[in-house]
Design an enzyme around this catalytic site. Structure first.
Site, PDB file in Angstrom:
ATOM      1  CG  HIS A 120      -1.899   1.002   1.397  1.00  0.00           C
ATOM      2  ND1 HIS A 120      -1.608   2.310   1.710  1.00  0.00           N
ATOM      3  CD2 HIS A 120      -3.243   0.932   1.267  1.00  0.00           C
ATOM      4  CE1 HIS A 120      -2.743   2.998   1.765  1.00  0.00           C
ATOM      5  NE2 HIS A 120      -3.746   2.191   1.496  1.00  0.00           N
ATOM      6  CG  ASP A 199       0.430  -2.467   6.002  1.00  0.00           C
ATOM      7  OD1 ASP A 199      -0.504  -2.517   6.836  1.00  0.00           O
ATOM      8  OD2 ASP A 199       0.305  -1.967   4.873  1.00  0.00           O
ATOM      9  CD  GLN A 202      -6.463  -4.628   3.789  1.00  0.00           C
ATOM     10  OE1 GLN A 202      -7.460  -5.254   4.149  1.00  0.00           O
ATOM     11  NE2 GLN A 202      -6.528  -3.374   3.394  1.00  0.00           N
ATOM     12  CE  LYS A 225      -7.280  -0.349   5.682  1.00  0.00           C
ATOM     13  NZ  LYS A 225      -7.916   0.193   4.478  1.00  0.00           N
ATOM     14  CB  CYS A 365      -3.763   3.061  -1.652  1.00  0.00           C
ATOM     15  SG  CYS A 365      -4.986   4.294  -1.289  1.00  0.00           S
TER      16      CYS A 365
END
Lengths: 407, 130
Positions: A120, A199, A202, A225, A365
């Site tokens: 991202h 990261d 997700q 999210k 993104c």
């Protein structure tokens, strides 16, 4: 998992637009919010909407305790210690915090930072800026045809002068679940001093993530999210790193003692939380974590594998579709990015919108990844706890409708 | 809501007018829609009559959605023969009028991108003359 029961926990599904129900397939961008989360936020504003850490009066004690409990819920959720969990605005701010504090001191001329082509923008742009600023090198791990990282040449990319590996746990386009645990082991065997930032924006909403198990040094994710409010994010970091790092912003709440010409700062995590925080947001995120825990992260992952498998099978039957990322549902998150021959992703999304089918169209993104795939844009459908096979069927019907219009 | 994808919009998308490139254009500009990465290149050639610059030829090239391509196709048909200042006066409303559809805020940019590229190519051509 009883999806109908879960759906009834989300007030937004009571809404009809043009007399049609909402088919929400964009949880990768932001999830919907259950009543529990909305109520927790509303309760703060209705019953104890005061500042924390300040007053000795009952209301302030109550707010301080609720905010502290939220931090505790989040830390337990990812297997972290309480003082290693920093509240920020979103995952992007977490990256920027690390880039501007830790990065400022460690990314120097002659060093390198390694990231991947599937990141991202939040996990690539801060590193572009820091490496350029300090004359360091930015190196990129490529992907193969299946959308998996090419790791054969890892020892060519990571060396003794690599200070940081910044890598996504799960691609927000391909859905690829990276073998982060093994990768960290390999990276640290090449260079024991390398710092690894994961990261997890997700992954944390969709599967059990344990920071100790992964073996990373920083882990970042967003609240919105994972059923929580917007404006909330988490930076987790190892305490010894947090202790060495300079503060990110200066002012109220983060200080120990202030003199006219110099000041001392609080210990982590408060040292990184200047000013009145998003108290309601933190409390809402705590409620989201409680809701997810109640359903069970293993159940959520299982449900998403099943619905992704169903969707992949159905989508693959459509002529002219091209799907990106791992082919098997168990190898990926509940994210499917695809293009349709002869139909621009924007036009497809627009036609789906006529039936309130919410998908994402664009580069999500992840422009470097789209360039790598030879695309300008793609359409992305993603799934969460409130999606069922009926939603997938609606998507398939919508795509067929678009094909009819554009044939 | 009426479908945006009326037959004439789809016709222009499938068979865009003035699609391609010009040799030795008097002005050219490329614009990108940062929302989706779509891009369009506009090229213009002038003719001078009565001491005024008018569009003699215009071509566009690029990748985009049906709305953008149809807008570029219909716009380039419309502006041939127009004077510079007449083109500079065109705005979002004129584009929507040419297209004959209503758009939500997220899609307006798709429709307006060709006009932005066209106006920029005029400005660049003017600078070049000076």
């Amino acid at each position: 998992m009883n999806i109908q029961k879960i759906k009834s926990d989300f007030p937004i599904f009571k809404r009809l637009i043009n007399k049609k129900p909402i088919i929400y397939l964009d949880s990768t961008a932001s999830s919907l919010k259950p009543k529990e989360v909305i109520d927790a936020i509303s309760a703060y504003y209705t019953e104890y909407s005061v500042n924390i850490f300040r007053g000795v009066y009952a209301l302030s004690e109550e707010a301080t305790e609720a905010y502290g409990n939220a931090r505790e819920s989040v830390s337990k959720f990812i297997g972290a210690a309480l003082d290693e969990v920093v509240f920020v605005r979103n995952a992007t701010e977490s990256m920027n915090l690390v880039a501007n504090t830790w990065g400022e001191e460690h990314i120097k001329e002659g060093t390198s930072v390694v990231t991947t082509v599937m990141e991202h923008h939040a996990n690539i742009v801060p590193w572009q800026v820091q490496t350029k600023k300090h004359g360091a090198e930015l190196r990129i791990i490529d992907i193969d045809e299946e959308g998996d990282l090419k790791l054969e040449n890892l020892d060519k990319l990571i060396d003794k002068k690599t200070v940081l590996l910044a890598i996504t746990h799960m691609s927000n386009v391909l859905g690829t679940i990276n073998p982060v645990k093994d990768l960290i082991k390999k990276a640290k065997s090449i260079n024991p001093n390398i710092v690894v930032l994961v990261d997890a924006a997700q992954s944390v909403p969709h599967m059990k993530v344990d920071v100790a198990d992964l073996g990373c040094d920083f882990l970042v994710f967003s609240g919105h999210k994972m059923l929580g409010p917007t404006g909330t994010g988490i930076l987790w970091g190892k305490l010894h790193l947090f202790e060495e790092m300079p503060p990110y912003q200066y002012g109220g709440d983060m200080i120990k003692e202030v003199g006219l010409y110099s000041s001392t700062y609080k210990n982590p995590p408060h040292k990184f939380e200047a000013g009145t925080p998003h108290i309601a947001g933190g409390i809402g995120l705590g409620a989201a974590v409680a809701y997810l825990t109640k359903i069970g992260m293993e159940n959520i992952r299982q449900h998403e594998i099943e619905i992704t498998r169903y969707a992949l099978n159905k989508l693959n039957e459509i002529d002219g579709i091209k799907i990106f990322g791992p082919k098997k549902a168990q190898d990926k998150g509940g994210v499917i990015a695809f293009v349709m021959e002869g139909i621009h992703p924007h036009d497809l999304a627009q036609i789906l919108n006529e039936d309130n089918i919410c998908v994402r169209s664009g580069h999500h993104c992840a422009m470097p990844l789209h360039k790598k795939l030879g695309l300008i844009a793609s359409t992305r459908a993603s799934f969460y706890i409130y999606n069922d096979e009926g939603d997938v069927d609606a998507l398939i019907e919508g795509i067929k409708k678009a094909i009819k219009i554009f044939k | 809501m009426d479908s945006l994808y009326r037959d004439y919009i789809l016709d222009h998308y499938r068979h865009p007018q003035n699609f391609g490139t010009l040799e030795n254009p008097d002005g050219a500009s490329e614009e990108v829609n940062e929302l989706c990465g779509d891009r369009i290149k506009m090229q213009i050639k002038f003719r001078i009559s009565n001491f005024e610059f008018r569009i003699k030829d215009v071509k566009f090239y690029g990748e985009g959605c049906a709305i953008m391509i149809a807008s570029a196709s219909m716009l380039t048909e419309k502006v041939k023969g127009l004077k510079e200042d007449e083109i500079m006066k065109l705005n979002t409303d004129s584009v929507l009028e040419i297209l004959g559809i209503e758009l939500t805020p997220n899609r307006i940019k798709c429709a307006v991108l060709p006009l932005e590229a066209l106006q920029k190519s005029l400005i660049l051509a003017k600078k070049k003359r000076k």
